[in-house]
Design an enzyme around this catalytic site. Structure first.
Site, PDB file in Angstrom:
ATOM      1  N   TYR A   1       0.950  -1.221   0.137  1.00  0.00           N
ATOM      2  CA  TYR A   1       0.071  -0.194   0.086  1.00  0.00           C
ATOM      3  C   TYR A   1       0.706   1.221  -0.044  1.00  0.00           C
ATOM      4  CZ  TYR A   1      -4.262  -2.540  -0.159  1.00  0.00           C
ATOM      5  OH  TYR A   1      -5.382  -3.047  -0.567  1.00  0.00           O
TER       6      TYR A   1
ATOM      7  N   ARG B   1       1.699   2.198  -3.435  1.00  0.00           N
ATOM      8  CA  ARG B   1       0.370   3.031  -4.165  1.00  0.00           C
ATOM      9  C   ARG B   1       0.091   4.281  -3.672  1.00  0.00           C
ATOM     10  NH1 ARG B   1      -4.215  -1.259  -3.951  1.00  0.00           N
ATOM     11  NH2 ARG B   1      -5.279   0.274  -5.153  1.00  0.00           N
TER      12      ARG B   1
ATOM     13  N   GLN C   1     -15.349   3.354  -6.652  1.00  0.00           N
ATOM     14  CA  GLN C   1     -14.838   1.999  -6.033  1.00  0.00           C
ATOM     15  C   GLN C   1     -13.245   2.530  -5.844  1.00  0.00           C
ATOM     16  OE1 GLN C   1     -16.103  -1.600  -8.315  1.00  0.00           O
ATOM     17  NE2 GLN C   1     -16.562   0.056  -9.814  1.00  0.00           N
TER      18      GLN C   1
ATOM     19  N   ASP D   1      -8.208   6.145  -5.042  1.00  0.00           N
ATOM     20  CA  ASP D   1      -7.060   7.056  -5.111  1.00  0.00           C
ATOM     21  C   ASP D   1      -8.098   8.521  -5.049  1.00  0.00           C
ATOM     22  OD1 ASP D   1      -7.795   6.577  -8.577  1.00  0.00           O
ATOM     23  OD2 ASP D   1      -8.568   8.355  -7.436  1.00  0.00           O
TER      24      ASP D   1
ATOM     25  N   HIS E   1     -14.814   1.851  -1.177  1.00  0.00           N
ATOM     26  CA  HIS E   1     -13.882   0.877  -1.006  1.00  0.00           C
ATOM     27  C   HIS E   1     -12.813   1.563  -0.091  1.00  0.00           C
ATOM     28  CE1 HIS E   1     -15.098  -1.739  -4.382  1.00  0.00           C
ATOM     29  NE2 HIS E   1     -15.941  -2.058  -3.392  1.00  0.00           N
TER      30      HIS E   1
ATOM     31  N   SER F   1     -15.136  -2.663 -14.604  1.00  0.00           N
ATOM     32  CA  SER F   1     -15.388  -4.038 -15.580  1.00  0.00           C
ATOM     33  C   SER F   1     -16.450  -4.464 -14.877  1.00  0.00           C
ATOM     34  CB  SER F   1     -14.034  -4.822 -15.141  1.00  0.00           C
ATOM     35  OG  SER F   1     -13.987  -5.148 -13.747  1.00  0.00           O
TER      36      SER F   1
ATOM     37  N   GLU G   1     -13.896  -1.198 -22.847  1.00  0.00           N
ATOM     38  CA  GLU G   1     -14.341  -2.165 -23.519  1.00  0.00           C
ATOM     39  C   GLU G   1     -15.511  -2.792 -22.809  1.00  0.00           C
ATOM     40  OE1 GLU G   1     -10.881  -4.042 -22.488  1.00  0.00           O
ATOM     41  OE2 GLU G   1     -11.268  -4.732 -20.507  1.00  0.00           O
TER      42      GLU G   1
ATOM     43  N   ALA H   1     -12.514   7.217 -21.253  1.00  0.00           N
ATOM     44  CA  ALA H   1     -13.239   8.085 -20.473  1.00  0.00           C
ATOM     45  C   ALA H   1     -12.926   9.653 -20.631  1.00  0.00           C
ATOM     46  CB  ALA H   1     -13.079   7.682 -18.791  1.00  0.00           C
TER      47      ALA H   1
HETATM   48  C1  BV8 Z   1     -17.909  -8.291   0.398  1.00  0.00           C
HETATM   49  C2  BV8 Z   1      -9.776  -1.884  -2.445  1.00  0.00           C
HETATM   50  C3  BV8 Z   1     -19.261  -9.250   1.852  1.00  0.00           C
HETATM   51  C4  BV8 Z   1      -8.670  -2.903  -2.489  1.00  0.00           C
HETATM   52  C5  BV8 Z   1     -11.176  -3.249  -3.551  1.00  0.00           C
HETATM   53  C6  BV8 Z   1     -15.396 -15.207  -2.261  1.00  0.00           C
HETATM   54  C7  BV8 Z   1     -15.371 -15.109  -1.154  1.00  0.00           C
HETATM   55  C8  BV8 Z   1     -15.474 -13.630  -0.292  1.00  0.00           C
HETATM   56  C9  BV8 Z   1     -16.086 -12.652  -1.200  1.00  0.00           C
HETATM   57  C10 BV8 Z   1     -16.587 -13.067  -2.421  1.00  0.00           C
HETATM   58  C11 BV8 Z   1     -16.041 -14.113  -3.055  1.00  0.00           C
HETATM   59  N1  BV8 Z   1     -16.428 -14.049  -4.406  1.00  0.00           N
HETATM   60  C12 BV8 Z   1     -16.869 -13.057  -4.599  1.00  0.00           C
HETATM   61  C13 BV8 Z   1     -16.793 -12.307  -3.389  1.00  0.00           C
HETATM   62  C14 BV8 Z   1     -17.040 -10.839  -3.110  1.00  0.00           C
HETATM   63  C15 BV8 Z   1     -15.940  -9.991  -3.502  1.00  0.00           C
HETATM   64  C16 BV8 Z   1     -15.596  -9.959  -4.931  1.00  0.00           C
HETATM   65  O1  BV8 Z   1     -16.472  -9.509  -5.684  1.00  0.00           O
HETATM   66  N2  BV8 Z   1     -14.541 -10.497  -5.520  1.00  0.00           N
HETATM   67  C17 BV8 Z   1     -14.297 -10.609  -6.658  1.00  0.00           C
HETATM   68  C18 BV8 Z   1     -12.773 -10.682  -7.052  1.00  0.00           C
HETATM   69  C19 BV8 Z   1     -15.060 -11.525  -7.564  1.00  0.00           C
HETATM   70  N3  BV8 Z   1     -16.026  -8.810  -2.867  1.00  0.00           N
HETATM   71  C20 BV8 Z   1     -16.049  -8.424  -1.346  1.00  0.00           C
HETATM   72  O2  BV8 Z   1     -15.092  -9.339  -0.809  1.00  0.00           O
HETATM   73  C21 BV8 Z   1     -16.420  -7.020  -0.985  1.00  0.00           C
HETATM   74  N4  BV8 Z   1     -17.054  -7.403  -0.023  1.00  0.00           N
HETATM   75  O3  BV8 Z   1     -18.305  -9.057  -0.504  1.00  0.00           O
HETATM   76  O4  BV8 Z   1     -18.102  -8.362   1.675  1.00  0.00           O
HETATM   77  C22 BV8 Z   1     -19.659  -9.162   3.176  1.00  0.00           C
HETATM   78  C23 BV8 Z   1     -20.897  -9.474   3.598  1.00  0.00           C
HETATM   79  C24 BV8 Z   1     -21.521  -9.143   4.994  1.00  0.00           C
HETATM   80  C25 BV8 Z   1     -20.406  -8.901   6.018  1.00  0.00           C
HETATM   81  C26 BV8 Z   1     -19.175  -8.524   5.378  1.00  0.00           C
HETATM   82  C27 BV8 Z   1     -18.695  -8.761   4.261  1.00  0.00           C
HETATM   83  C28 BV8 Z   1     -15.326  -6.092  -1.122  1.00  0.00           C
HETATM   84  C29 BV8 Z   1     -14.829  -5.653  -2.460  1.00  0.00           C
HETATM   85  C30 BV8 Z   1     -13.932  -4.568  -2.311  1.00  0.00           C
HETATM   86  C31 BV8 Z   1     -12.314  -5.112  -2.366  1.00  0.00           C
HETATM   87  N5  BV8 Z   1     -11.578  -3.935  -2.377  1.00  0.00           N
HETATM   88  N6  BV8 Z   1     -10.516  -2.305  -3.650  1.00  0.00           N
HETATM   89  C32 BV8 Z   1      -7.446  -2.102  -3.156  1.00  0.00           C
HETATM   90  O5  BV8 Z   1      -7.602  -1.259  -4.000  1.00  0.00           O
HETATM   91  O6  BV8 Z   1      -6.424  -2.310  -2.766  1.00  0.00           O
HETATM   92  S1  BV8 Z   1     -11.771  -3.683  -5.211  1.00  0.00           S
HETATM   93  C33 BV8 Z   1     -10.892  -3.157  -6.431  1.00  0.00           C
HETATM   94  O7  BV8 Z   1     -11.045  -4.148  -7.500  1.00  0.00           O
HETATM   95  C34 BV8 Z   1     -10.957  -1.825  -6.506  1.00  0.00           C
HETATM   96  O8  BV8 Z   1     -11.246  -1.049  -5.644  1.00  0.00           O
HETATM   97  C35 BV8 Z   1     -12.345  -1.690  -7.857  1.00  0.00           C
HETATM   98  O9  BV8 Z   1     -13.270  -1.873  -7.187  1.00  0.00           O
HETATM   99  C36 BV8 Z   1     -11.995  -3.527  -8.156  1.00  0.00           C
HETATM  100  C37 BV8 Z   1     -11.693  -3.466  -9.558  1.00  0.00           C
HETATM  101  O10 BV8 Z   1     -12.730  -3.197 -10.211  1.00  0.00           O
HETATM  102  P1  BV8 Z   1     -12.660  -1.734 -11.197  1.00  0.00           P
HETATM  103  O11 BV8 Z   1     -12.631  -0.505 -10.759  1.00  0.00           O
HETATM  104  O12 BV8 Z   1     -13.666  -2.057 -12.224  1.00  0.00           O
HETATM  105  O13 BV8 Z   1     -11.337  -2.030 -12.206  1.00  0.00           O
HETATM  106  P2  BV8 Z   1     -10.913  -3.002 -13.299  1.00  0.00           P
HETATM  107  O14 BV8 Z   1      -9.503  -2.942 -13.580  1.00  0.00           O
HETATM  108  O15 BV8 Z   1     -11.498  -4.311 -13.111  1.00  0.00           O
HETATM  109  O16 BV8 Z   1     -11.813  -2.496 -14.450  1.00  0.00           O
HETATM  110  C38 BV8 Z   1     -11.206  -1.135 -15.052  1.00  0.00           C
HETATM  111  C39 BV8 Z   1     -12.181  -0.998 -16.302  1.00  0.00           C
HETATM  112  O17 BV8 Z   1     -12.029   0.206 -16.948  1.00  0.00           O
HETATM  113  C40 BV8 Z   1     -11.945  -2.071 -17.625  1.00  0.00           C
HETATM  114  O18 BV8 Z   1     -13.193  -2.606 -17.990  1.00  0.00           O
HETATM  115  C41 BV8 Z   1     -11.363  -1.411 -18.463  1.00  0.00           C
HETATM  116  O19 BV8 Z   1     -11.606  -1.899 -19.645  1.00  0.00           O
HETATM  117  C42 BV8 Z   1     -11.572   0.092 -18.319  1.00  0.00           C
HETATM  118  N7  BV8 Z   1     -10.691   1.278 -18.743  1.00  0.00           N
HETATM  119  C43 BV8 Z   1      -9.488   1.154 -18.768  1.00  0.00           C
HETATM  120  N8  BV8 Z   1      -8.771   2.402 -19.217  1.00  0.00           N
HETATM  121  C44 BV8 Z   1     -10.090   3.000 -19.518  1.00  0.00           C
HETATM  122  C45 BV8 Z   1     -11.195   2.260 -19.272  1.00  0.00           C
HETATM  123  N9  BV8 Z   1     -12.499   2.711 -19.587  1.00  0.00           N
HETATM  124  C46 BV8 Z   1     -12.538   3.973 -19.853  1.00  0.00           C
HETATM  125  N10 BV8 Z   1     -11.423   4.792 -20.115  1.00  0.00           N
HETATM  126  C47 BV8 Z   1     -10.124   4.280 -19.884  1.00  0.00           C
HETATM  127  N11 BV8 Z   1      -9.159   5.140 -20.218  1.00  0.00           N
END
Ligand code: BV8
Length: 237
Positions: free
Chosen positions: A57, A60, A92, A95, A110, A181, A207, A223
Site C-alpha cells: 500500500y 500505491r 470504487q 485514489d 472501498h 469492469s 471495453e 473516459a
Molecule cells: C464483500 C480496495 C461481503 C482494495 C477493492 C468469495 C469470498 C468472499 C467474497 C467474495 C467471493 N467471491 C466474490 C466475493 C465478493 C468479492 C468480489 O467481488 N470478489 C471478486 C474478485 C469476484 N467482494 C468483496 O469481497 C467485497 N466485500 O463482498 O463483503 C460481506 C458481507 C457481509 C459482511 C461482511 C462482508 C469487497 C470488495 C472490495 C474489495 N476492494 N478495492 C485495493 O484497491 O487495494 S476492489 C478493487 O477491485 C477496486 O477498488 C475496484 O473496485 C475493483 C476493480 O474493479 P474496477 O474498478 O472495475 O477495475 P477493473 O480494472 O476491474 O476495470 C477497469 C475497467 O476500466 C476495465 O473494464 C477497462 O476496460 C476500463 N478502462 C481502462 N482504461 C479506461 C477504461 N475505461 C475508460 N477509459 C479508460 N481510459
C-alpha cells in the site's frame, strides 16, 4: 439531456483514473508488484504478513504524489455543479483524484489510500506526509497502537456506506457506470438495482464490461474523451 432536477447516480472504477497513470486491476490482471490483489487486499494477509501488505500500500500511496486528476474527473465536477443535490458520485477507486478535481457529493465505497485507520480506537487520519510514507508502520496519535492499517475495504470486508448507496440507487432516474469492469461485488450489483427501479442506465468503458447487456446505452472508448463530450451535451446550457 438532463433537467437540473434529474436524480443522477454515477459509479466510477479504475478506468476513470487510467489516463492519469494509475494502473487498473484488469490491465495488470489484478497483479501488483507480483502480488495478486486478492491475496494482498485481505484481512488475513494483513494479519499474517502485515509488512508485505504495508509495503504494497505504501507504494500505491506514494504514487498519489506523482499523478493528477484528468478531464473525465473534471467533467463529473461540472455535472455535480449543474445537478447539485440531485447528484451522487460513488467511486470504487481508492485514489483521491475525484476529490482533488473538486467532487464533493462523493462516496468512497472501498476506502481511500490517503487515509489510515487505527484498529484499536477506530481513529481515521489523512496521512500523506513524508513521515507517513516510509516502510515503517505509522503509530496512532490517539492511543497506544503502533500500527495503523490502510483505510481500505479489503476483499471479504463490507464496503462503506452501503445503506446510503442503496438508498440513492433505488431513487435515481439515471445511473451511469464509468471505467469499471463490473467484476467486483457488491459494486457491480448496483447496475441491476438501478435497472430494476426503471433508471436509464448508461455505460462508458474502454471495453464492454461483464454486465454490458443491462445498459440502456453503452459508449465504448476512453473516459477522457467520452465523459467530457457526453456531459457537455447533457448539461442544458
Ligand atoms: C464483500 C480496495 C461481503 C482494495 C477493492 C468469495 C469470498 C468472499 C467474497 C467474495 C467471493 N467471491 C466474490 C466475493 C465478493 C468479492 C468480489 O467481488 N470478489 C471478486 C474478485 C469476484 N467482494 C468483496 O469481497 C467485497 N466485500 O463482498 O463483503 C460481506 C458481507 C457481509 C459482511 C461482511 C462482508 C469487497 C470488495 C472490495 C474489495 N476492494 N478495492 C485495493 O484497491 O487495494 S476492489 C478493487 O477491485 C477496486 O477498488 C475496484 O473496485 C475493483 C476493480 O474493479 P474496477 O474498478 O472495475 O477495475 P477493473 O480494472 O476491474 O476495470 C477497469 C475497467 O476500466 C476495465 O473494464 C477497462 O476496460 C476500463 N478502462 C481502462 N482504461 C479506461 C477504461 N475505461 C475508460 N477509459 C479508460 N481510459
Amino acid at each position: 439531456m438532463f433537467e437540473p432536477n434529474t436524480k443522477v447516480v454515477i459509479l466510477t472504477g479504475a478506468g476513470i483514473s487510467a489516463e492519469s497513470g494509475i494502473k487498473t486491476f484488469r490491465a495488470s490482471d489484478g497483479v501488483w508488484e507480483n502480488h495478486r490483489i486478492e491475496d494482498v487486499a485481505t484481512p488475513l494477509a494483513w494479519m499474517k504478513n502485515p509488512k508485505m501488505v504495508w509495503e504494497f500500500y505504501q507504494g500505491r500511496r506514494k504514487q498519489l504524489l506523482e499523478v493528477d486528476f484528468n478531464v473525465a474527473h473534471r467533467a463529473l465536477v461540472e455535472l455535480e455543479k449543474y445537478l447539485e443535490d440531485h447528484f451522487l458520485l460513488i467511486t470504487q477507486n481508492v485514489d483521491d483524484l475525484h476529490s482533488r478535481a473538486g467532487s464533493e457529493r462523493l462516496i468512497h465505497m472501498h476506502g481511500e489510500l490517503r487515509k489510515l485507520r487505527c484498529e484499536k480506537c477506530e481513529n481515521i487520519v489523512i496521512a500523506m506526509e513524508k513521515s507517513h510514507l516510509t516502510d515503517k508502520f505509522v503509530s496512532c496519535e490517539k492511543c497506544s497502537s503502533n500500527r495503523l492499517r490502510p483505510h481500505i475495504v479489503w476483499f471479504h470486508e463490507m464496503p462503506f456506506k452501503m445503506n446510503e448507496i442503496y438508498d440513492a440507487v433505488e431513487r435515481c432516474e439515471v445511473f451511469m457506470a464509468i471505467g469499471t469492469s463490473g467484476h467486483v461485488y457488491p459494486a457491480a450489483g448496483l447496475l441491476a438495482i438501478a435497472k430494476d427501479v426503471g433508471a436509464h442506465c448508461i455505460g462508458i468503458n474502454l471495453e464492454p464490461p461483464e454486465n454490458v447487456d443491462l445498459f440502456d446505452e453503452f459508449h465504448q472508448g476512453l473516459a477522457g474523451e467520452l465523459v467530457p463530450e457526453l456531459i457537455s451535451k447533457w448539461i442544458k446550457k
